[in-house]
Design a protein around this motif. Structure first.
Motif, PDB file in Angstrom:
ATOM      1  N   THR A  73       0.811  -1.227   0.000  1.00 58.57           N
ATOM      2  CA  THR A  73       0.000   0.000   0.000  1.00 58.57           C
ATOM      3  C   THR A  73       0.840   1.271   0.000  1.00 58.57           C
ATOM      4  N   ARG A 138       0.634   6.805 -13.703  1.00 58.32           N
ATOM      5  CA  ARG A 138      -0.554   6.054 -13.284  1.00 58.32           C
ATOM      6  C   ARG A 138      -0.799   6.205 -11.784  1.00 58.32           C
ATOM      7  N   GLN A 139       0.284   6.209 -11.006  1.00 61.47           N
ATOM      8  CA  GLN A 139       0.143   6.414  -9.561  1.00 61.47           C
ATOM      9  C   GLN A 139      -0.488   7.772  -9.257  1.00 61.47           C
ATOM     10  N   LEU A 141      -2.279   9.699 -11.264  1.00 64.99           N
ATOM     11  CA  LEU A 141      -3.658   9.786 -11.745  1.00 64.99           C
ATOM     12  C   LEU A 141      -4.620   9.155 -10.748  1.00 64.99           C
ATOM     13  N   SER A 142      -4.223   8.025 -10.186  1.00 60.75           N
ATOM     14  CA  SER A 142      -5.058   7.366  -9.182  1.00 60.75           C
ATOM     15  C   SER A 142      -5.227   8.253  -7.953  1.00 60.75           C
ATOM     16  N   GLU A 143      -4.136   8.875  -7.528  1.00 59.53           N
ATOM     17  CA  GLU A 143      -4.203   9.753  -6.359  1.00 59.53           C
ATOM     18  C   GLU A 143      -5.061  10.984  -6.640  1.00 59.53           C
ATOM     19  N   ARG A 145      -7.554  11.252  -8.729  1.00 60.51           N
ATOM     20  CA  ARG A 145      -8.975  10.861  -8.740  1.00 60.51           C
ATOM     21  C   ARG A 145      -9.522  10.760  -7.317  1.00 60.51           C
ATOM     22  N   GLU A 146      -8.727  10.187  -6.413  1.00 63.93           N
ATOM     23  CA  GLU A 146      -9.158  10.067  -5.016  1.00 63.93           C
ATOM     24  C   GLU A 146      -9.321  11.442  -4.372  1.00 63.93           C
ATOM     25  N   GLU A 149     -12.485  13.202  -5.647  1.00 68.97           N
ATOM     26  CA  GLU A 149     -13.684  12.680  -4.978  1.00 68.97           C
ATOM     27  C   GLU A 149     -13.800  13.220  -3.554  1.00 68.97           C
ATOM     28  N   LEU A 205      -7.048  15.188 -16.048  1.00 67.40           N
ATOM     29  CA  LEU A 205      -7.543  13.813 -16.166  1.00 67.40           C
ATOM     30  C   LEU A 205      -8.095  13.554 -17.564  1.00 67.40           C
TER      31      LEU A 205
END
Length: 220
Positions: A73, A138-139, A141-143, A145-146, A149, A205
């Motif tokens: 994680t 990619r890391q 982009l994921s962060e 998005r979180e 939100e 994004l």
């Protein structure tokens, strides 16, 4: 608490550490405390000499590799930490940094593509650098998005508080009105900042989605 993963001292290589930049950092209790900001790697051994973590309260925390473990994680700091969560301010700051980093990576990828097409580097070198950048992208982009939100979920509550303060301005004493007015200005500033960063993040994004679609179409 039994810690999983492996000691960070097992990791060797500048590229390996570069891919860890921006990963989440947790304390021994599993609480998110920040992200990896910087790594100093010894040239000869390829091992980390010092790492710097950006904490939620805005501080920069220098750590030795012996004080960190690498898990599925993220990174875990094995010594005790006391971090005051910065709330919205820390999320806004991190979103701004992540968006800026995505922009830099996209520009770097374009530079690599141009250099490879121009014959300025070998295929192996090109693929090595590009894969590292893509992994980091990619890391991030994921962060992002979180974070988008998380911040979007905060706006309704702030808007509700803003409406309550507006009502209070019309029915309170002079002192209470002054306090309400100060808080109202603060909330307006925060909401404006959130909306500004959300717009910027969503734009990035969408650009990244277009880039991914283009790459996939080229590979078909």
């Amino acid at each position: 608490m039994e810690l999983g993963g492996k000691p960070l001292t097992d990791l060797v290589g500048k590229d390996a550490y570069r891919q860890l930049l921006g990963v989440k950092v947790f304390d021994v209790n599993g609480n998110y405390v920040g992200y990896l900001k910087r790594v100093y790697v010894e040239r000869r051994s390829g091992r980390a000499r010092r790492l710097v973590v950006r904490l939620l309260d805005g501080r920069l925390l220098p750590l030795k590799p012996q004080e960190l473990r690498l898990t599925s994680t993220g990174l875990v700091v094995i010594r005790r930490l006391h971090v005051e969560a910065g709330g919205l301010s820390s999320s806004l700051r991190r979103l701004e940094e992540a968006v800026a980093e995505i922009k830099r990576i996209r520009e770097r990828i374009l530079e690599l593509d141009e250099a490879y097409i121009a014959g300025e580097m070998s295929r192996d070198t090109y693929l090595s650098f590009r894969s590292g950048l893509e992994f980091k992208r990619r890391q991030l982009l994921s962060e992002v998005r979180e974070l988008v939100e998380e911040l979007e979920s905060q706006v309704p509550g702030l808007e509700e508080e803003r409406r309550g303060l507006l009502s209070k301005l019309r029915s309170s004493s002079a002192r209470e009105r002054d306090e309400a007015a100060r808080r109202l200005r603060s909330i307006r500033t925060v909401i404006a900042r959130i909306n500004e960063l959300l717009e910027s993040a969503k734009h990035e994004l969408s650009l990244e989605m277009e880039l991914d679609d283009f790459i996939e179409s080229c590979l078909r």
